[in-house]
Design an enzyme around this catalytic site. Structure first.
Site, PDB file in Angstrom:
ATOM      1  N   ILE A 240      60.514  -8.873  21.942  1.00  0.00           N
ATOM      2  CA  ILE A 240      61.855  -8.760  21.341  1.00  0.00           C
ATOM      3  C   ILE A 240      62.705  -9.902  21.898  1.00  0.00           C
ATOM      4  CG2 ILE A 240      63.651  -7.139  20.695  1.00  0.00           C
ATOM      5  CD1 ILE A 240      61.999  -4.853  21.668  1.00  0.00           C
ATOM      6  N   HIS A 241      62.394 -11.125  21.437  1.00  0.00           N
ATOM      7  CA  HIS A 241      62.984 -12.345  22.011  1.00  0.00           C
ATOM      8  C   HIS A 241      64.500 -12.248  22.218  1.00  0.00           C
ATOM      9  CE1 HIS A 241      59.235 -14.385  20.774  1.00  0.00           C
ATOM     10  NE2 HIS A 241      59.387 -13.789  19.605  1.00  0.00           N
ATOM     11  N   ASP A 242      65.212 -11.940  21.127  1.00  0.00           N
ATOM     12  CA  ASP A 242      66.679 -12.054  21.158  1.00  0.00           C
ATOM     13  C   ASP A 242      67.330 -11.025  22.076  1.00  0.00           C
ATOM     14  OD1 ASP A 242      66.432 -14.146  19.425  1.00  0.00           O
ATOM     15  OD2 ASP A 242      66.945 -12.991  17.639  1.00  0.00           O
TER      16      ASP A 242
END
Ligand code: BDR
Ligand code: CA
Length: 314
Positions: A240-242
């Protein structure tokens, strides 16, 4: 309270980042600006309204920004990750917020919000850097009010959209170079190298669901990504990069930074959109690029627990 602005292209992982910033009323989230990216601009703006409605942010201004990159090359959206609607097929079930997007373009609203602030503002960029580059060009005095710019982008051991480029940088390498290399903004880059180490487990997602309706909604948005990441990683974790970049903005220093000379490839060869780190100890002549903070290390258990606690706070 930390004044915060989010520039985003929702986007499954963007939705998690927005929701974290909105959770628990501990952050002074002042504005959300949107950009094309994961899906076209008209959808990302609508998606931001949907996610903010889910989070109970009925009045937070949302302004729509760039529909394409500065240099106007053709684009590939990331629908294979985020679904055609950008929210994992859930957009149709998520009501649009009553308050629509602002009538003025994102960069103007962004400039006005920055200039109206009596303290420096943290901006988190979760998509292509077109809006931020345009702000620098058109409203340099407003850009000067950015205390810190946290960017989810880049990858120093390869990319995700091409062999060498990470998606956000690849969407608009000219903008990325202006912002990361050619500006004097205090940039913290949160690259793939780190976000890939911050993947969450099914147990974590179950705990998020247990925090309430927002956790449940996020879990539904991300449901379609498990299989893809399992194929990619060989284990059942969700990247979940962001969310990780927003966590760094909300808890400054939770990701330990390294000072690194970074450059962005904006040529038109196979490395277009690549981020380069110059870690040479011995060299001839000056370095290329600019020395910035790159998030390099972190305590995954602490990060994951803090996020759950913040969602449980609301
Ligand atoms: C980045 O690209 C987008 O697809 C995600 O939302 C994230 O911002 C990861 O490369
Ligand atoms: Ca994004």
């Amino acid at each position: 309270m930390l004044p915060l602005i989010i520039d985003t292209d929702p986007g499954v992982d963007d939705a998690f980042g927005l929701a974290l910033a909105a959770a628990g009323a501990k952050v002074d989230l002042r504005l959300v600006t949107t950009t094309y990216g994961n899906v076209p601009g008209e959808r990302t703006a609508g998606n931001a309204l949907r996610v903010l409605e889910m989070c109970g942010c009925a009045e937070l201004p949302v302004a729509r920004g760039a529909d394409g990159p500065l240099a106007g090359h053709s684009l590939r959206a990331a629908e294979y990750v985020h679904g055609r609607d950008g929210l994992g097929g859930q957009a149709g079930r998520m009501p649009l917020r009553a308050r629509p997007v602002e009538p003025r373009p994102a960069v103007e609203v962004l400039a006005g919000t920055l200039l109206a602030s009596d303290e420096p503002v943290t901006v988190v960029a979760l998509g292509p850097l077109t809006n931020v580059a345009t702000l620098l060009a058109e409203h340099p005095e407003a850009a000067g009010r950015i205390g810190r710019l946290v960017v989810m982008g880049g990858g120093f051991r390869g990319g995700n959209v091409t062999a060498s480029a990470e998606f956000n940088i690849w969407c608009d390498p000219e903008a990325a170079r202006r912002v990361i290399v050619r500006s004097d903004l205090a940039v913290t880059l949160v690259p793939l190298d780190l976000t890939h180490r911050a993947g969450v487990s099914e147990e974590w997602m179950a705990a998020l669901v247990a925090t309430g309706a927002v956790g449940e909604g996020l879990s539904r948005i991300a449901a379609g990504n498990w299989a893809m990441y399992e194929r990619m990683l060989g284990e059942r974790r969700l990247i979940i990069h962001d969310l990780v970049a927003v966590a760094e903005a909300v808890w400054p220093g939770i990701l330990r930074p390294e000072r690194v000379w970074v450059d962005v490839e904006d040529g038109h060869g196979p490395a277009r959109g690549a981020t380069l780190a110059d870690r040479r100890r011995y060299r001839q002549g000056p370095r290329e690029g600019r020395e910035i903070d790159v998030a390099a290390d972190f305590d995954a258990a602490d990060l994951h627990e803090r996020i759950l606690a913040r969602f449980g706070d609301r």
